[in-house]
Design a protein around this motif. Sequence first.
Motif, mmCIF file in Angstrom:
data_model
loop_
_atom_site.group_PDB
_atom_site.id
_atom_site.type_symbol
_atom_site.label_atom_id
_atom_site.label_comp_id
_atom_site.label_asym_id
_atom_site.label_seq_id
_atom_site.Cartn_x
_atom_site.Cartn_y
_atom_site.Cartn_z
ATOM 1 N N GLU A 5 0.860 -1.184 0.000
ATOM 2 C CA GLU A 5 0.000 0.000 0.000
ATOM 3 C C GLU A 5 0.898 1.237 0.000
ATOM 4 O OE1 GLU A 5 -3.774 0.552 2.433
ATOM 5 O OE2 GLU A 5 -2.346 1.890 3.443
ATOM 6 N N ILE A 6 0.714 2.078 -1.008
ATOM 7 C CA ILE A 6 1.496 3.303 -1.145
ATOM 8 C C ILE A 6 0.532 4.467 -1.040
ATOM 9 C CG2 ILE A 6 3.104 4.591 -2.594
ATOM 10 C CD1 ILE A 6 3.380 1.814 -4.175
ATOM 11 N N TYR A 8 0.078 8.574 -1.199
ATOM 12 C CA TYR A 8 0.706 9.791 -1.715
ATOM 13 C C TYR A 8 0.022 11.014 -1.119
ATOM 14 C CZ TYR A 8 2.635 6.763 -5.345
ATOM 15 O OH TYR A 8 3.296 5.764 -6.012
ATOM 16 N N ILE A 13 5.324 10.273 -1.734
ATOM 17 C CA ILE A 13 4.947 9.128 -0.918
ATOM 18 C C ILE A 13 4.951 9.558 0.539
ATOM 19 C CG2 ILE A 13 5.599 6.802 -0.181
ATOM 20 C CD1 ILE A 13 6.929 6.537 -3.014
ATOM 21 N N LYS A 90 7.678 -2.305 -7.648
ATOM 22 C CA LYS A 90 6.815 -2.404 -8.833
ATOM 23 C C LYS A 90 7.458 -3.283 -9.902
ATOM 24 C CE LYS A 90 4.054 1.779 -8.349
ATOM 25 N NZ LYS A 90 3.706 3.091 -8.945
ATOM 26 N N GLU A 104 -2.554 1.938 -4.547
ATOM 27 C CA GLU A 104 -2.041 3.291 -4.446
ATOM 28 C C GLU A 104 -3.187 4.221 -4.073
ATOM 29 O OE1 GLU A 104 1.573 3.990 -7.221
ATOM 30 O OE2 GLU A 104 0.051 2.914 -8.413
ATOM 31 N N THR A 106 -4.265 8.285 -2.965
ATOM 32 C CA THR A 106 -3.886 9.689 -2.947
ATOM 33 C C THR A 106 -4.686 10.404 -1.872
ATOM 34 O OG1 THR A 106 -3.396 9.655 -5.313
ATOM 35 C CG2 THR A 106 -3.743 11.816 -4.308
#
Length: 108
Positions: A5-6, A8, A13, A90, A104, A106
């Motif tokens: 889980e990223i 932003y 990040i 990735k 991902e 945001t």
Amino acid sequence: MIYIEIVYKDNNISSLKVSGHSYFDDKGQDIICAGVSAICQQLGHSLVRLTEFSGVIEGQEGIFKVVLTEKDLADKKIKLLLDSSVLGLKGIYNSYRGFIKIKEITEE
């Protein structure tokens, strides 16, 4: 399955969480877990030893987590290390999609 889980914030990040196991092969022979683990360990050590990182790093069997502070978000070295590590993760994902999931998010 390995879950990545990223998160932003302002195109940077702000947190990274890696959890689970790929079960690609037996323990000690699993190249996916080994690759992901190596990237996570390198990131953690680099943040502590090469930067003024002030956030949180958690690591234990099957879980790795990095959470940045506002100060960390402005640090170019920290950004480069995180971006580089995510590229590596990735890359492994692109080769072994059936064993890794990437989410991902945001934040606004």
